[in-house]
Design a protein around this motif. Structure first.
Motif, PDB file in Angstrom:
ATOM      1  N   LYS A   4      41.952  30.399  87.380  1.00 51.95           N
ATOM      2  CA  LYS A   4      41.058  30.759  86.284  1.00 51.95           C
ATOM      3  C   LYS A   4      41.744  31.588  85.203  1.00 51.95           C
ATOM      4  O   LYS A   4      41.256  31.671  84.097  1.00 51.95           O
ATOM      5  N   SER A   5      42.826  32.243  85.513  1.00 54.49           N
ATOM      6  CA  SER A   5      43.469  33.092  84.514  1.00 54.49           C
ATOM      7  C   SER A   5      44.470  32.267  83.703  1.00 54.49           C
ATOM      8  O   SER A   5      45.278  31.540  84.259  1.00 54.49           O
ATOM      9  N   PRO A   6      44.386  32.386  82.370  1.00 53.14           N
ATOM     10  CA  PRO A   6      45.285  31.603  81.522  1.00 53.14           C
ATOM     11  C   PRO A   6      46.718  32.126  81.600  1.00 53.14           C
ATOM     12  O   PRO A   6      46.956  33.296  81.901  1.00 53.14           O
ATOM     13  N   ALA A   7      47.654  31.219  81.367  1.00 54.37           N
ATOM     14  CA  ALA A   7      49.064  31.631  81.341  1.00 54.37           C
ATOM     15  C   ALA A   7      49.243  32.661  80.230  1.00 54.37           C
ATOM     16  O   ALA A   7      48.658  32.549  79.159  1.00 54.37           O
ATOM     17  N   ARG A   8      50.053  33.648  80.520  1.00 52.02           N
ATOM     18  CA  ARG A   8      50.288  34.708  79.538  1.00 52.02           C
ATOM     19  C   ARG A   8      51.688  34.569  78.966  1.00 52.02           C
ATOM     20  O   ARG A   8      52.618  34.205  79.674  1.00 52.02           O
ATOM     21  N   ILE A   9      51.792  34.886  77.698  1.00 50.38           N
ATOM     22  CA  ILE A   9      53.073  34.854  77.002  1.00 50.38           C
ATOM     23  C   ILE A   9      53.436  36.292  76.673  1.00 50.38           C
ATOM     24  O   ILE A   9      52.654  37.012  76.049  1.00 50.38           O
ATOM     25  N   GLY A  10      54.606  36.721  77.107  1.00 51.29           N
ATOM     26  CA  GLY A  10      55.068  38.073  76.827  1.00 51.29           C
ATOM     27  C   GLY A  10      55.930  38.099  75.583  1.00 51.29           C
ATOM     28  O   GLY A  10      56.898  37.353  75.476  1.00 51.29           O
ATOM     29  N   LEU A  11      55.550  38.943  74.630  1.00 54.77           N
ATOM     30  CA  LEU A  11      56.342  39.122  73.421  1.00 54.77           C
ATOM     31  C   LEU A  11      56.699  40.587  73.275  1.00 54.77           C
ATOM     32  O   LEU A  11      55.846  41.460  73.391  1.00 54.77           O
ATOM     33  N   SER A  12      57.965  40.835  73.029  1.00 54.78           N
ATOM     34  CA  SER A  12      58.425  42.185  72.731  1.00 54.78           C
ATOM     35  C   SER A  12      58.420  42.337  71.221  1.00 54.78           C
ATOM     36  O   SER A  12      58.916  41.471  70.500  1.00 54.78           O
ATOM     37  N   LEU A  13      57.829  43.424  70.747  1.00 55.42           N
ATOM     38  CA  LEU A  13      57.678  43.656  69.314  1.00 55.42           C
ATOM     39  C   LEU A  13      58.124  45.066  68.956  1.00 55.42           C
ATOM     40  O   LEU A  13      58.022  45.969  69.781  1.00 55.42           O
ATOM     41  N   PRO A  14      58.547  45.269  67.711  1.00 59.14           N
ATOM     42  CA  PRO A  14      58.755  46.642  67.268  1.00 59.14           C
ATOM     43  C   PRO A  14      57.410  47.388  67.251  1.00 59.14           C
ATOM     44  O   PRO A  14      56.370  46.775  66.973  1.00 59.14           O
ATOM     45  N   THR A  15      57.435  48.653  67.543  1.00 55.56           N
ATOM     46  CA  THR A  15      56.208  49.451  67.556  1.00 55.56           C
ATOM     47  C   THR A  15      55.483  49.341  66.221  1.00 55.56           C
ATOM     48  O   THR A  15      54.255  49.235  66.179  1.00 55.56           O
ATOM     49  N   THR A  16      56.216  49.348  65.119  1.00 51.89           N
ATOM     50  CA  THR A  16      55.570  49.277  63.804  1.00 51.89           C
ATOM     51  C   THR A  16      54.805  47.965  63.633  1.00 51.89           C
ATOM     52  O   THR A  16      53.772  47.932  62.975  1.00 51.89           O
TER      53      THR A  16
END
Length: 127
Positions: A4-16
Motif C-alpha cells: 500500500k505504500s508508494p515507492a519513495r524517491i530520496g532527493l538531497s537538496l541544499p537547505t536554502t
C-alpha cells in the motif's frame, strides 16, 4: 515497504532550496484555507522535510549546506513542482515600483530560483 505504500524517491537538496519549497507550500496552504485537506497536505509535506533535521534558521543568503535525502513519493514531488511553479505573485512584486530595489530583486531571485528548483526536481525524478 508494504504494497500500500508508494515507492519513495530520496532527493538531497541544499537547505536554502528546502526553505523555498517550505515557503511555497506554506503560501499554498495559507491560500487554501477553504480546503482543510489541502492545508493539512501542505503541512504534512513541510513536516516531512523538516523531519530530516534541517536548520530552520538558515536563510536565502546562507551557505549551500547539502541536506540528507528527503524521501517522498513521486506524486508528492510532483505536487512540490506544481507549488514551486506558482511564482506569479513574486514576479508581480519583482516589478512593483512601490517596493525598494532590494525587495524587487529578492522577489525576482525567489521566482527564478523556485523555477530552477522545480526543473531540477523534475529532471531528478524523471518527469
Amino acid at each position: 515497504m508494504t504494497e500500500k505504500s508508494p515507492a519513495r524517491i530520496g532527493l538531497s537538496l541544499p537547505t536554502t532550496d528546502w526553505l523555498l519549497i517550505d515557503g511555497a507550500l506554506g503560501n499554498l496552504g495559507a491560500l487554501s484555507l477553504g480546503d482543510p485537506a489541502l492545508v493539512q497536505w501542505c503541512g504534512t509535506i513541510r513536516e516531512a522535510g523538516w523531519g530530516e533535521n534541517l536548520d530552520r534558521s538558515a536563510d536565502l543568503e546562507g551557505p549551500e549546506e547539502q541536506i540528507p535525502a528527503i524521501r517522498l513519493p513521486r506524486e508528492t514531488w510532483s505536487f512540490i513542482i506544481d507549488a514551486l511553479g506558482d511564482v506569479e505573485a513574486d514576479r508581480m512584486l519583482a516589478n512593483d515600483g512601490s517596493l525598494s530595489a532590494e525587495e524587487m530583486d529578492l522577489h525576482a531571485r525567489i521566482a527564478a530560483r523556485s523555477e530552477a528548483i522545480a526543473a531540477e526536481i523534475r529532471k531528478r525524478i524523471g518527469q
